[in-house]
Design a protein around this motif. Structure first.
Motif, PDB file in Angstrom:
ATOM      1  N   TYR A  39      -1.688  56.226  -2.013  1.00 28.92           N
ATOM      2  CA  TYR A  39      -2.406  57.292  -1.308  1.00 28.92           C
ATOM      3  C   TYR A  39      -3.920  57.099  -1.334  1.00 28.92           C
ATOM      4  CZ  TYR A  39       2.060  59.708  -1.565  1.00 28.92           C
ATOM      5  OH  TYR A  39       3.388  60.050  -1.440  1.00 28.92           O
ATOM      6  N   ARG A  40      -4.376  56.120  -2.113  1.00 28.64           N
ATOM      7  CA  ARG A  40      -5.824  55.955  -2.278  1.00 28.64           C
ATOM      8  C   ARG A  40      -6.239  54.512  -2.019  1.00 28.64           C
ATOM      9  NH1 ARG A  40      -7.134  61.177  -1.955  1.00 28.64           N
ATOM     10  NH2 ARG A  40      -6.750  62.397  -3.828  1.00 28.64           N
ATOM     11  N   GLU A  48      -4.845  51.508  13.260  1.00 26.70           N
ATOM     12  CA  GLU A  48      -5.359  52.368  12.185  1.00 26.70           C
ATOM     13  C   GLU A  48      -4.672  53.734  12.239  1.00 26.70           C
ATOM     14  OE1 GLU A  48      -7.053  51.571   9.752  1.00 26.70           O
ATOM     15  OE2 GLU A  48      -8.750  50.247  10.191  1.00 26.70           O
ATOM     16  N   ARG A  60      -5.832  74.354   6.874  1.00 23.37           N
ATOM     17  CA  ARG A  60      -4.559  73.795   7.351  1.00 23.37           C
ATOM     18  C   ARG A  60      -3.365  74.208   6.490  1.00 23.37           C
ATOM     19  NH1 ARG A  60      -6.153  67.735   7.246  1.00 23.37           N
ATOM     20  NH2 ARG A  60      -7.522  68.563   5.646  1.00 23.37           N
ATOM     21  N   ARG A  75     -15.896  59.501 -10.319  1.00 23.56           N
ATOM     22  CA  ARG A  75     -16.844  60.587 -10.629  1.00 23.56           C
ATOM     23  C   ARG A  75     -16.181  61.957 -10.395  1.00 23.56           C
ATOM     24  NH1 ARG A  75     -20.495  57.111  -8.149  1.00 23.56           N
ATOM     25  NH2 ARG A  75     -20.337  58.184  -6.128  1.00 23.56           N
ATOM     26  N   ARG A  76     -15.436  62.020  -9.292  1.00 22.23           N
ATOM     27  CA  ARG A  76     -14.778  63.283  -8.950  1.00 22.23           C
ATOM     28  C   ARG A  76     -13.740  63.656 -10.019  1.00 22.23           C
ATOM     29  NH1 ARG A  76     -12.257  64.574  -2.989  1.00 22.23           N
ATOM     30  NH2 ARG A  76     -10.150  64.454  -3.752  1.00 22.23           N
ATOM     31  N   HIS A 126     -23.865  56.016  -0.383  1.00 31.17           N
ATOM     32  CA  HIS A 126     -22.576  56.580  -0.830  1.00 31.17           C
ATOM     33  C   HIS A 126     -22.613  58.099  -0.867  1.00 31.17           C
ATOM     34  CE1 HIS A 126     -21.125  52.571  -1.880  1.00 31.17           C
ATOM     35  NE2 HIS A 126     -22.331  52.358  -2.390  1.00 31.17           N
ATOM     36  N   LEU A 161      -2.217  55.375   9.404  1.00 30.44           N
ATOM     37  CA  LEU A 161      -2.519  56.677   8.783  1.00 30.44           C
ATOM     38  C   LEU A 161      -1.412  57.692   9.053  1.00 30.44           C
ATOM     39  CD1 LEU A 161      -6.344  56.885   9.214  1.00 30.44           C
ATOM     40  CD2 LEU A 161      -5.073  57.013   7.090  1.00 30.44           C
ATOM     41  N   TYR A 167     -16.588  56.736  -6.292  1.00 29.65           N
ATOM     42  CA  TYR A 167     -16.713  58.136  -5.875  1.00 29.65           C
ATOM     43  C   TYR A 167     -15.597  58.959  -6.504  1.00 29.65           C
ATOM     44  CZ  TYR A 167     -16.163  62.095  -2.641  1.00 29.65           C
ATOM     45  OH  TYR A 167     -15.996  63.339  -2.097  1.00 29.65           O
ATOM     46  N   PHE A 168     -14.385  58.390  -6.434  1.00 27.58           N
ATOM     47  CA  PHE A 168     -13.250  59.137  -6.981  1.00 27.58           C
ATOM     48  C   PHE A 168     -13.305  59.252  -8.497  1.00 27.58           C
ATOM     49  CE2 PHE A 168     -11.427  59.491  -2.934  1.00 27.58           C
ATOM     50  CZ  PHE A 168     -10.451  60.466  -3.034  1.00 27.58           C
ATOM     51  N   GLU A 189       1.041  57.005   6.428  1.00 24.42           N
ATOM     52  CA  GLU A 189       0.610  57.459   5.101  1.00 24.42           C
ATOM     53  C   GLU A 189       0.607  58.980   4.982  1.00 24.42           C
ATOM     54  OE1 GLU A 189      -3.157  55.732   4.087  1.00 24.42           O
ATOM     55  OE2 GLU A 189      -2.432  53.704   4.468  1.00 24.42           O
ATOM     56  N   GLU A 191      -5.805  62.731   6.370  1.00 19.95           N
ATOM     57  CA  GLU A 191      -5.358  63.483   7.551  1.00 19.95           C
ATOM     58  C   GLU A 191      -6.508  63.685   8.544  1.00 19.95           C
ATOM     59  OE1 GLU A 191      -3.228  67.039   6.632  1.00 19.95           O
ATOM     60  OE2 GLU A 191      -1.797  65.978   5.373  1.00 19.95           O
ATOM     61  N   LEU A 192      -7.690  63.937   8.001  1.00 19.70           N
ATOM     62  CA  LEU A 192      -8.852  64.087   8.887  1.00 19.70           C
ATOM     63  C   LEU A 192      -9.176  62.758   9.564  1.00 19.70           C
ATOM     64  CD1 LEU A 192     -11.129  66.368   6.671  1.00 19.70           C
ATOM     65  CD2 LEU A 192      -9.744  67.025   8.629  1.00 19.70           C
ATOM     66  N   ARG A 248      -7.772  53.000   0.364  1.00 19.92           N
ATOM     67  CA  ARG A 248      -9.069  52.632   0.961  1.00 19.92           C
ATOM     68  C   ARG A 248     -10.197  53.552   0.518  1.00 19.92           C
ATOM     69  NH1 ARG A 248      -8.204  51.222   7.172  1.00 19.92           N
ATOM     70  NH2 ARG A 248      -6.560  52.777   7.237  1.00 19.92           N
ATOM     71  N   VAL A 249     -10.008  54.222  -0.576  1.00 20.60           N
ATOM     72  CA  VAL A 249     -11.063  55.136  -1.015  1.00 20.60           C
ATOM     73  C   VAL A 249     -12.154  54.390  -1.778  1.00 20.60           C
ATOM     74  CG1 VAL A 249      -9.436  57.064  -1.212  1.00 20.60           C
ATOM     75  CG2 VAL A 249      -9.969  55.692  -3.233  1.00 20.60           C
ATOM     76  N   ASP A 250     -13.288  55.038  -1.912  1.00 19.93           N
ATOM     77  CA  ASP A 250     -14.362  54.527  -2.751  1.00 19.93           C
ATOM     78  C   ASP A 250     -14.014  54.909  -4.193  1.00 19.93           C
ATOM     79  OD1 ASP A 250     -16.650  54.296  -4.326  1.00 19.93           O
ATOM     80  OD2 ASP A 250     -17.998  54.704  -2.642  1.00 19.93           O
ATOM     81  N   TYR A 277     -21.290  60.625   0.901  1.00 16.99           N
ATOM     82  CA  TYR A 277     -20.289  60.786   1.958  1.00 16.99           C
ATOM     83  C   TYR A 277     -20.352  62.167   2.614  1.00 16.99           C
ATOM     84  CZ  TYR A 277     -18.578  56.475  -0.074  1.00 16.99           C
ATOM     85  OH  TYR A 277     -18.494  55.197  -0.546  1.00 16.99           O
ATOM     86  N   LEU A 283     -11.859  58.146   5.140  1.00 15.13           N
ATOM     87  CA  LEU A 283     -10.982  57.330   4.300  1.00 15.13           C
ATOM     88  C   LEU A 283     -11.610  57.075   2.931  1.00 15.13           C
ATOM     89  CD1 LEU A 283      -9.543  54.671   6.779  1.00 15.13           C
ATOM     90  CD2 LEU A 283      -8.347  56.570   5.684  1.00 15.13           C
ATOM     91  N   LYS A 284     -12.916  56.901   2.915  1.00 18.59           N
ATOM     92  CA  LYS A 284     -13.611  56.646   1.637  1.00 18.59           C
ATOM     93  C   LYS A 284     -13.418  57.808   0.669  1.00 18.59           C
ATOM     94  CE  LYS A 284     -15.932  52.748   2.322  1.00 18.59           C
ATOM     95  NZ  LYS A 284     -15.598  51.579   1.484  1.00 18.59           N
ATOM     96  N   ILE A 285     -13.346  59.005   1.210  1.00 14.84           N
ATOM     97  CA  ILE A 285     -13.249  60.162   0.309  1.00 14.84           C
ATOM     98  C   ILE A 285     -11.818  60.718   0.262  1.00 14.84           C
ATOM     99  CG2 ILE A 285     -15.669  60.807   0.483  1.00 14.84           C
ATOM    100  CD1 ILE A 285     -14.904  62.927   2.529  1.00 14.84           C
ATOM    101  N   GLY A 286     -10.881  59.921   0.777  1.00 16.21           N
ATOM    102  CA  GLY A 286      -9.475  60.282   0.618  1.00 16.21           C
ATOM    103  C   GLY A 286      -8.975  61.348   1.563  1.00 16.21           C
ATOM    104  N   GLU A 287      -9.749  61.660   2.595  1.00 12.62           N
ATOM    105  CA  GLU A 287      -9.302  62.684   3.567  1.00 12.62           C
ATOM    106  C   GLU A 287      -8.528  61.981   4.679  1.00 12.62           C
ATOM    107  OE1 GLU A 287      -9.292  65.772   3.357  1.00 12.62           O
ATOM    108  OE2 GLU A 287     -10.783  66.307   1.851  1.00 12.62           O
TER     109      GLU A 287
END
Lengths: 656, 659
Positions: free
Chosen positions: B196-197, A94, B108, B207-208, A35, A98, B204-205, A101, A72-73, B199-201, A37, A66-70
């Motif tokens: 908006y979240r 996918e 950006r 903790r953030r 984990h 996105l 991890y979030f 979203e 757009e990237l 598929r996030v871990d 990331y 996606l796991k870290i919420g980015e």
């Protein structure tokens, strides 16, 4: 043996093509397991760099994002993966999800629409999840508008939904209607430009974007700039944008200044007139137009504009106008407000000029002038900047404006510069010079003169008409041929001359020489090259010092038997004296030779001389006394081998 | 003259108080630098005490500055100066028109200046890192480098009157050069939308969020109103992850939007606009809660929603009508459902729909708008009752009422029916927190507006501790610069001023908080009135308690202090001294979601602390608890919570024995 060789060769072949991305990918998957990331992203990114064509790495990178919420990237990675593998429907899906979203609904809808054509039920459902509400919303807002909701919100929302549904004509129509209702919403103009661009209505799009890029919201201007071509707009584009957005004061003012810089003063004036009518609060344009009018002598036209500025809220501008009108300034207490932009620009311009960055200086001065169009110091600096940049056409205009300053120092400096430059820039320039000189050797007063009018075309060669006078007080002076001293003629001619280049001028003329004693007319052709160089303190200088001057003329004269003569005259000495009476004491060294080796045309002369100029004399007049000793250079070709001569003369020239 | 004097003083003093988070602006006119630096906890002090120095444009050069920076000073250089030149920031030949920037912290993000600038292009010293540059030409606008133990940060021009007009990420650049903010807050709230979240871990979030100082998440609950296996599992995972990290989770309701399914299943209860269309406005699908059947069904659904999950509280948000355009825009004006129209007609004698036709006189409109505002108030109180009834089953359930401001934005009452003056007295009868939505009409005042808002509302209620403020971190509809939404220094100033004036600060919303801001938001949320070095001790005074940046074991007020993680020591409200300790002697309280009272180490395996909390509290330890006592009695920790302990609301003493 062959088998062994083959195996070894295969081994080498495989060993030569290991997976370049293996190591970073291995680290990336380890990091994912833990984990971690950040490390996973870094290693996947490295993998992408090493194997850019492999879509699977991009997918894994996207899933990590996606796991870290980015999101757009992640979307961008899926987009690239889809480009690499267009048939991978999972990637396309996918990407589409996105897009949805991350507020790229139109793109999501397009992708789902494409994928659903393959019979994909999820894509079909997703398409309808986007499309149905869009369709419903469009109908609802259409209905609301039909029921009378003719407001910004209704049109804008309808346009937004239509654009997302790729109904671009409908979107453009309602963006435009929304913008017409609320023209201050400049971003809607960008929306309109973008939609027109998508519809391939490029001229309309550019007009909308150009209008949005000038005036109003800086953010809308930046958005528009992203979509505009990467160049300065043409005048025609500005005009088209103004057709769409006629009240865009900034754009029209910019166009007016652009036209001014292009020497299209009349058109610029027309734009300033429009501004003063449609934007009466635009004191800047009123002031500028007033200056333009007064510069061309239309004081009556300028006065109402100046009166408007004087009655307006901008005290600085008003004071500048007062300066022009030579009425007292209105003083006001200093405020704690920050200095106006033009002050900063002036400072920057001054620094740039000192550092020799004239183009920068000019930019700053233009900013300063646009902020304070009646700042005479800025105008004067503009004049010098253009002058240094060899754009004298512009320079003379700015000097002309600056010489109207009430500050005597600025006015004087500008007037001098203006006069000097104006003469050099006039379309027709007339030069008159006379040089009567008495010679003790010949006991005669010789007179030389020319009246020449030159047409200063844009090209480096200028035509001219000329009348020369070469004569003396006696028609003849005895046995010795005086031809090279006095032709006793008026010589009328037309000719061509080049613009001076590093002090060198070439010229040629054809005409007739009319002997004023006999009335005979002879064809006359002459021409040549002339070069002048001056160093040190001239007679007109304000301080004392050494000087040197050199004039070289190569002249072809048909009347001298088609001879070609070279005159070299050199003087060096010292200039001194107060302004009241200036003098130059010098040494002459003159050489004359010709190509036909005629006796009279090959001699050397030298000797001291003195020139005077008094303050009461016209600027280009001086008196001279030369005491010369000479020797003819071709032995036996001339009756005398040596000579002495005291010459007293007056030089006067006038240029208009 | 004074500038030269300041510089001389700085150069004369060496090494004084270099550890203290002090800054000094070496100019008669400090500009916005105090606002910028204090927004993340740095304090202004005379130059002789400072660690961070700001040398404004035109500062004279001195060769001694290089040595001072090498030994640890942080020097911020503004614009052109001989001092900047001495560090290699020299004017080049070119100039550039600057209208927008890009910043490495968020490349950006469009950063647009309200007023463009004409600037010389500055040449940088070798090794300098560019943080921000002009967008189209790449000319450097912020750059810096570490030099020895210190650092130099250069900015092309002053940062603006308020400190954020030009360079939003100036503080982030400073942190990149090794400057750490001194304090951390823990009690921020953040709104959360799972859309908006998805598929996030979540671990991890969580903790953030905790690192960002977020103490409670207000989760968009309408997504979970209707049972769904996948959705319910997601929410349970989210709540568990949050609880493990010490974060509370509230159900955020946006009635009269109930849920997508509720809208689809009950077209007969849909709200209507004045054009008699279904009131689907923006994302919200509004229901007619005046209708008794609709209300009963929605209330039943909300009760089930609260029971299905381990919520720590409920946020009843924005329960009034639409829209901000008021009666001027019939296509967005609510409520125009049959029940409301009948109710009004029975009292006033005409159908309010007539207001959009022939009956458009002022008196008739006023009559309906007053009726509408009273109706909104009755609905709010009715729903407060519904939620309070849930406390019979969940006594620790906290309750929040989010309400738009109508004190500064006087048009709100007529536009949407909101009337804080009528709702605030409910605090006398109901236990809830009144969360004020940041009024857009006073955004132009800047971050100082929060003092004015706090003063305005404190005159309406004696329950000042129940007032909270919500900062809308959104793309603003106004023409604002340099960024459309609040980020960087502007955000930090907002959070800092809001925290100084309100007990609670909520951020709307978690997803709109931009990545570069996460690191400094907790510093901005900390409120500390004093920090001083007294001998070998550091004295800290804070009204609500704070986290002090600290590495290693600490003594607080002379006692071994177990409330600390590896980077922070947690201090209760008031004045406390902190000094280095030899070693940890027992378990540590890594984090407490609640107001910390005292904390002490009982023995090698035991810890004791007191706390106070309006809702649940959560303690996070550095090891798993074995036995917990609450006010002397045994207390059963929740299963599976690991080293986190969920504690009841109120004021309690907790003693924990660990494994």
């Amino acid at each position: 043996m062959r088998g062994v060789v083959l195996l070894v060769a295969c081994g080498v072949a495989f060993a030569q093509a290991p997976d370049p991305a293996y190591e970073p990918l291995a680290r990336a998957y380890e990091a994912l397991k833990a984990h971690d990331y950040g490390a996973a992203v870094a290693n996947f990114t490295k993998g992408v760099e090493l194997a850019p064509g492999r879509a699977s790495i991009r997918k894994d990178l996207a899933y990590t994002y996606l796991k870290i919420g980015e999101n757009e990237l992640a979307r961008e990675q899926f987009r690239e993966a889809m480009r690499l593998e267009p048939n991978d429907l999972q990637v396309a899906m996918e990407y589409a999800f996105l897009c949805y979203e991350t507020k790229e609904q139109a793109q999501a809808r397009r992708i789902f629409d494409r994928v659903r054509q393959t019979g994909n039920a999820v894509a079909e459902q997703a398409f309808h999840n986007i499309d149905d509400p869009l369709a419903e919303g469009i109908n609802r807002w259409k209905e609301a508008i039909a029921k009378g909701a003719d407001n910004f919100s209704a049109h804008f929302e309808l346009a937004t939904l239509a654009e997302r549904r790729d109904e671009l004509e409908l979107a453009a129509e309602h963006y435009e209607r929304a913008w017409r209702i609320a023209p201050e919403r400049r971003t809607v103009l960008v929306d309109l430009g973008r939609t027109w661009k998508s519809l391939n209505r490029l001229e309309d799009a550019n007009a909308a974007l150009l209008a949005a890029s000038r005036g109003g919201e800086p953010r809308a201007a930046e958005m528009a700039r992203e979509l505009l071509p990467d160049r300065y707009p043409y005048v025609s584009e500005c005009r088209r944008a103004l057709e769409l957005d006629a009240t865009n004061v900034e754009l029209r003012r910019e166009l007016a200044y652009l036209l001014l810089r292009m020497d299209r003063g009349a058109e610029a004036e027309r734009e300033f007139w429009v501004l003063t009518r449609t934007a009466p609060e635009d004191m800047l344009s009123a002031t500028q137009l007033g200056f333009l009018l007064i510069a061309r002598g239309d004081a009556a036209g300028a006065m109402p504009l100046f009166e408007r500025v004087l009655a307006g809220p901008d005290e600085d501008l008003a004071n500048r106008v007062r300066a022009v009108l030579r009425i007292p300034q209105v003083l006001r207490p200093r405020t704690t407000e920050s200095k106006p932009v033009s002050i900063d620009a002036k400072v920057m311009a001054e620094r740039s000029m000192k550092a020799g960055y004239m183009k920068d200086a000019l930019k700053y001065l233009q900013v300063a002038h646009e902020a304070e169009p009646a700042d005479f110091a800025v105008m004067l600096q503009m004049g010098w900047a253009y002058n240094i940049l060899h754009q004298d056409g512009q320079a003379v205009r700015w000097f002309d404006l600056a010489r109207r300053s009430t500050d005597p120092k600025i006015a004087s400096e500008a007037s001098t510069a203006w006069k000097n430059l104006r003469n050099s820039l006039q379309r027709f320039r007339t030069t008159v010079w006379v040089f009567p000189v008495f010679s003790t050797r010949w006991h005669d007063l010789f007179s030389y003169g020319q009246f020449k009018t030159e047409w200063r075309t844009r090209f480096p060669i200028h035509p001219y008409v000329s009348t020369r006078f070469v004569g003396d007080t006696r028609v003849t002076i005895g046995a010795v041929s005086p031809q090279f001293l006095s032709e006793s003629s008026f010589i009328l001619g037309v000719g061509l001359t080049t613009a001076p280049w590093h002090g060198v001028t070439a010229w040629g003329e054809a005409g007739s020489a009319i002997n004023y004693a006999t009335g005979h007319m002879l064809p006359d052709y002459r021409g040549g090259v002339s070069m002048a160089r001056n160093f040190g303190k001239s007679l007109a200088a304000e301080s004392n010092g050494v000087f040197a001057a050199s004039n070289t003329d190569g002249v072809f004269v048909s009347r001298f038997g088609n001879d070609f003569l070279i005159y070299q005259q050199t003087r060096f000495g010292y200039s001194w004296g107060p302004k009241l009476l200036r003098a130059q004491l010098y040494w002459n060294l003159n050489l004359t030779v010709d190509d036909q080796r005629q006796g009279w045309a090959n001699f050397l002369e030298l000797g001291p001389g003195i020139r005077f100029r008094a303050a009461f004399m016209p600027p280009s007049m001086y008196l001279m006394v030369d005491s010369m000793q000479g020797a003819y250079l071709i032995h036996g070709s001339y009756p005398v081998a040596h000579f002495s001569d005291l010459r007293v003369g007056v030089w006067y020239a006038l240029t208009r | 003259m004074r500038l030269r004097g300041s510089l001389a003083l700085v150069l004369a003093v060496s090494g004084a108080a270099t550890e203290m988070p002090y800054f000094s602006v070496l100019s008669d006119d400090p500009g916005a630098w105090p606002d910028i630096l204090s927004s993340v906890g740095f304090q202004a002090k005379p130059a002789g005490l400072a660690h961070i120095f700001v040398a404004r444009s035109g500062a004279p050069g001195s060769s001694e500055w290089a040595a001072r920076v090498e030994s640890g000073a942080v020097l911020i250089l503004e614009g052109e100066s001989s001092l900047a030149e001495s560090f290699g920031f020299r004017r080049g030949k070119e100039s550039v028109r600057v209208a927008s920037l890009t910043d490495v912290h968020n490349p950006r993000l469009p950063i647009v200046l309200e007023k463009g600038l004409e600037l010389p292009v500055i040449q940088l010293p070798d090794g300098a890192r560019v943080f921000a540059k002009e967008r189209w030409t790449g000319a450097p606008m912020i750059a810096g480098e570490r030099r020895g133990a210190g650092a130099v940060l250069w900015v092309a021009v002053p940062p603006g009157e308020r400190g954020y007009e030009r360079f939003p990420y100036l503080l982030q650049a400073l942190c990149d050069l090794g400057v750490e903010p001194p304090f951390r807050a823990t009690g921020l709230w953040a709104f959360f939308d799972s859309g908006y979240r998805a598929r996030v871990d979540l671990d991890y979030f969580a903790r953030r969020w905790r690192r960002a100082g977020i103490g409670a998440l207000h989760v968009a609950a309408w997504h979970f109103y209707d049972f769904s296996e996948e959705g319910d599992a997601y929410l349970r995972r989210l709540i568990e992850a949050c609880h493990r990290e010490g974060i509370l989770v509230y159900a955020w309701l946006e009635l009269p939007h109930v849920s997508e399914k509720f809208w689809n299943d009950h077209p007969e209860w849909r709200e209507k606009t004045a054009t008699l269309q279904d009131a689907k406005l923006d994302w919200r699908k509004l229901m007619n809660l005046t209708n008794r059947e609709c209300f009963a069904a929605a209330a039943d659904g909300v009760r089930r929603l609260l029971d299905r999950f381990d919520w720590d509280g409920v946020n009843l948000a924005e329960l009034y009508f639409e829209s901000l355009e008021g009666i001027g825009n019939p296509s967005r004006f609510t409520p125009m459902n049959g029940d409301v129209r009948k109710l009004f007609q029975s009292g006033k004698g005409f159908d309010p729909l007539e207001l959009f036709g022939a009956r458009n006189d002022t008196a008739s409109k006023r009559s309906f708008l007053d009726f509408r505002s009273e109706l909104a108030g009755r609905i709010e109180e009715e729903w407060l009752g519904v939620l309070e009834s849930a406390r019979s089953r969940k006594p620790d359930l906290d309750l929040i009422l989010t309400h738009v401001d109508d004190r500064f934005d006087k048009g709100m009452r007529d536009a949407i029916g909101a009337d804080a003056g009528r709702v605030l007295p409910l605090l006398d009868r109901h236990r809830f927190t009144f969360l004020i939505e940041d009024p857009a009409t006073v955004w132009h005042i800047g971050p100082q507006r929060y003092r004015e808002i706090a003063e305005a509302y404190q005159t309406l209620t004696k329950h000042r501790e129940k007032l909270a403020i919500d900062i809308n971190i959104v793309d603003r509809y106004q023409n604002v610069y340099p960024t459309k939404q609040q980020t960087g220094t502007e955000l930090f100033q907002l959070v800092h001023h809001a925290a100084a004036n309100f007990q609670r600060v909520a951020l709307y919303f978690e997803n709109s908080l931009l990545a570069p801001d996460w690191r400094l938001v907790p510093a901005a949320g900390a409120v500390v009135s004093r920090i001083e070095a007294v001998g070998h001790k550091t004295l800290v005074e804070s009204p609500n308690g704070t986290g002090l940046q600290w590495k290693g074991p600490a003594l607080v007020d002379g006692q071994a202090w177990p409330a600390a993680d590896d980077e922070t020591v947690w201090l209760p409200a008031g004045t406390h001294s902190v000094e280095r300790a030899a070693s940890w002697t027992g378990p540590r309280l890594l984090y407490l979601n609640g107001e910390l009272g005292v904390a002490r180490t009982v023995d090698a395996k035991g810890i004791e602390f007191s706390y106070r909390s309006a809702g649940r509290a959560i303690a996070v330890l550095d090891r798993n608890p074995r036995k917990i006592q609450l006010d002397g009695g045994d207390f059963a920790p929740m299963k599976g919570a690991g080293a986190s302990v969920l504690l009841p609301r109120g004021q309690h003493v907790v003693t924990i024995g660990t494994e």
